[in-house]
Design a protein around this motif. Structure first.
Motif, short mmCIF file in Angstrom:
data_model
loop_
_atom_site.label_atom_id
_atom_site.label_comp_id
_atom_site.label_asym_id
_atom_site.label_seq_id
_atom_site.Cartn_x
_atom_site.Cartn_y
_atom_site.Cartn_z
N ILE A 194 31.39 44.97 40.03
CA ILE A 194 30.36 44.51 39.10
C ILE A 194 30.91 43.30 38.36
CG2 ILE A 194 28.92 45.08 37.11
CD1 ILE A 194 30.34 47.94 38.99
N ALA A 195 30.27 42.17 38.56
CA ALA A 195 30.65 40.93 37.88
C ALA A 195 29.73 40.76 36.68
CB ALA A 195 30.51 39.74 38.82
N THR A 196 30.32 40.64 35.49
CA THR A 196 29.52 40.50 34.27
C THR A 196 29.73 39.11 33.69
OG1 THR A 196 29.81 42.86 33.83
CG2 THR A 196 29.06 41.49 31.99
N PHE A 197 28.61 38.48 33.31
CA PHE A 197 28.64 37.14 32.75
C PHE A 197 28.38 37.19 31.25
CE2 PHE A 197 27.87 36.85 37.21
CZ PHE A 197 28.60 35.75 37.61
N ASN A 198 28.73 36.13 30.54
CA ASN A 198 28.65 36.15 29.07
C ASN A 198 27.24 36.30 28.52
OD1 ASN A 198 27.69 33.55 29.34
ND2 ASN A 198 29.43 32.56 28.34
N ASN A 199 26.22 36.08 29.33
CA ASN A 199 24.84 36.28 28.88
C ASN A 199 24.35 37.71 29.16
OD1 ASN A 199 24.45 36.26 31.63
ND2 ASN A 199 23.02 34.56 31.64
N GLY A 200 25.25 38.57 29.69
CA GLY A 200 24.90 39.95 29.97
C GLY A 200 24.44 40.20 31.40
N TYR A 201 24.17 39.13 32.14
CA TYR A 201 23.74 39.26 33.53
C TYR A 201 24.87 39.85 34.36
CZ TYR A 201 21.74 37.99 38.04
OH TYR A 201 21.22 38.03 39.32
N GLN A 202 24.50 40.72 35.31
CA GLN A 202 25.49 41.31 36.20
C GLN A 202 25.09 41.11 37.65
OE1 GLN A 202 25.67 45.45 34.87
NE2 GLN A 202 27.52 44.98 33.73
N LYS A 203 26.09 40.90 38.48
CA LYS A 203 25.89 40.84 39.92
C LYS A 203 26.81 41.87 40.54
CE LYS A 203 24.64 35.98 40.61
NZ LYS A 203 25.01 34.76 41.33
N ARG A 204 26.38 42.47 41.63
CA ARG A 204 27.19 43.45 42.34
C ARG A 204 27.61 42.88 43.69
NH1 ARG A 204 27.40 48.78 40.68
NH2 ARG A 204 26.19 49.16 38.81
N ALA A 205 28.85 43.15 44.04
CA ALA A 205 29.37 42.74 45.34
C ALA A 205 29.80 43.99 46.10
CB ALA A 205 30.56 41.79 45.17
N ASN A 206 29.30 44.13 47.31
CA ASN A 206 29.68 45.25 48.16
C ASN A 206 31.05 44.95 48.77
OD1 ASN A 206 30.01 47.19 50.11
ND2 ASN A 206 28.04 46.86 51.10
N VAL A 207 32.02 45.82 48.49
CA VAL A 207 33.37 45.63 49.02
C VAL A 207 33.84 46.87 49.79
CG1 VAL A 207 34.00 43.89 47.29
CG2 VAL A 207 34.43 46.30 46.81
N ALA A 208 32.90 47.61 50.34
CA ALA A 208 33.22 48.84 51.07
C ALA A 208 34.16 48.54 52.23
CB ALA A 208 31.94 49.49 51.58
N MET A 209 35.21 49.33 52.32
CA MET A 209 36.19 49.27 53.41
C MET A 209 37.03 47.99 53.39
SD MET A 209 35.64 52.20 54.85
CE MET A 209 36.49 52.12 56.40
N ASP A 210 36.99 47.22 52.33
CA ASP A 210 37.73 45.96 52.27
C ASP A 210 39.20 46.18 51.92
OD1 ASP A 210 35.51 44.44 52.80
OD2 ASP A 210 35.38 43.52 50.83
N SER A 211 40.04 45.32 52.48
CA SER A 211 41.41 45.19 52.00
C SER A 211 41.35 44.37 50.72
CB SER A 211 42.27 44.48 53.04
OG SER A 211 41.84 43.13 53.17
N GLY A 212 42.47 44.22 50.06
CA GLY A 212 42.50 43.40 48.84
C GLY A 212 42.07 41.97 49.08
N THR A 213 42.57 41.36 50.14
CA THR A 213 42.22 39.97 50.40
C THR A 213 40.77 39.83 50.84
OG1 THR A 213 43.24 40.16 52.59
CG2 THR A 213 44.55 39.11 50.88
N ALA A 214 40.28 40.77 51.63
CA ALA A 214 38.88 40.74 52.04
C ALA A 214 37.97 40.93 50.83
CB ALA A 214 38.60 41.81 53.09
N MET A 215 38.40 41.77 49.88
CA MET A 215 37.62 41.99 48.67
C MET A 215 37.49 40.69 47.88
SD MET A 215 38.32 44.55 45.44
CE MET A 215 39.81 43.68 44.94
#
Length: 68
Positions: free
Chosen positions: A38-59
């Motif tokens: 969950i990425a949160t921005f200073n205006n309160g907006y949030q975006k979600r990124a699917n990182v299922a099964m990712d390694s750290g670098t893939a994430m």
């Protein structure tokens, strides 16, 4: 090796904040249950990124690709 995905995100956050596109990003939180970031921005907006099964670098790649 088991990667600490939240630690990776904590280290990534200042780098992304230094960019023109993501200067207003205030948080990156890993939800282990849904395998999303969950990425949160200073205006309160949030975006979600699917990182299922990712390694750290893939994430890292998936988060950048999905929140920019």
């Amino acid at each position: 090796m088991n990667e600490d995905k939240q630690k990776i995100l904590d280290l990534l956050l200042p780098s992304l904040q230094a960019t023109r596109n993501l200067h207003d990003l205030i948080g990156l939180d890993y939800d282990e249950e849904s395998e999303t970031v969950i990425a949160t921005f200073n205006n309160g907006y949030q975006k979600r990124a699917n990182v299922a099964m990712d390694s750290g670098t893939a994430m890292i790649c998936d988060v950048i690709r999905q929140i920019v």
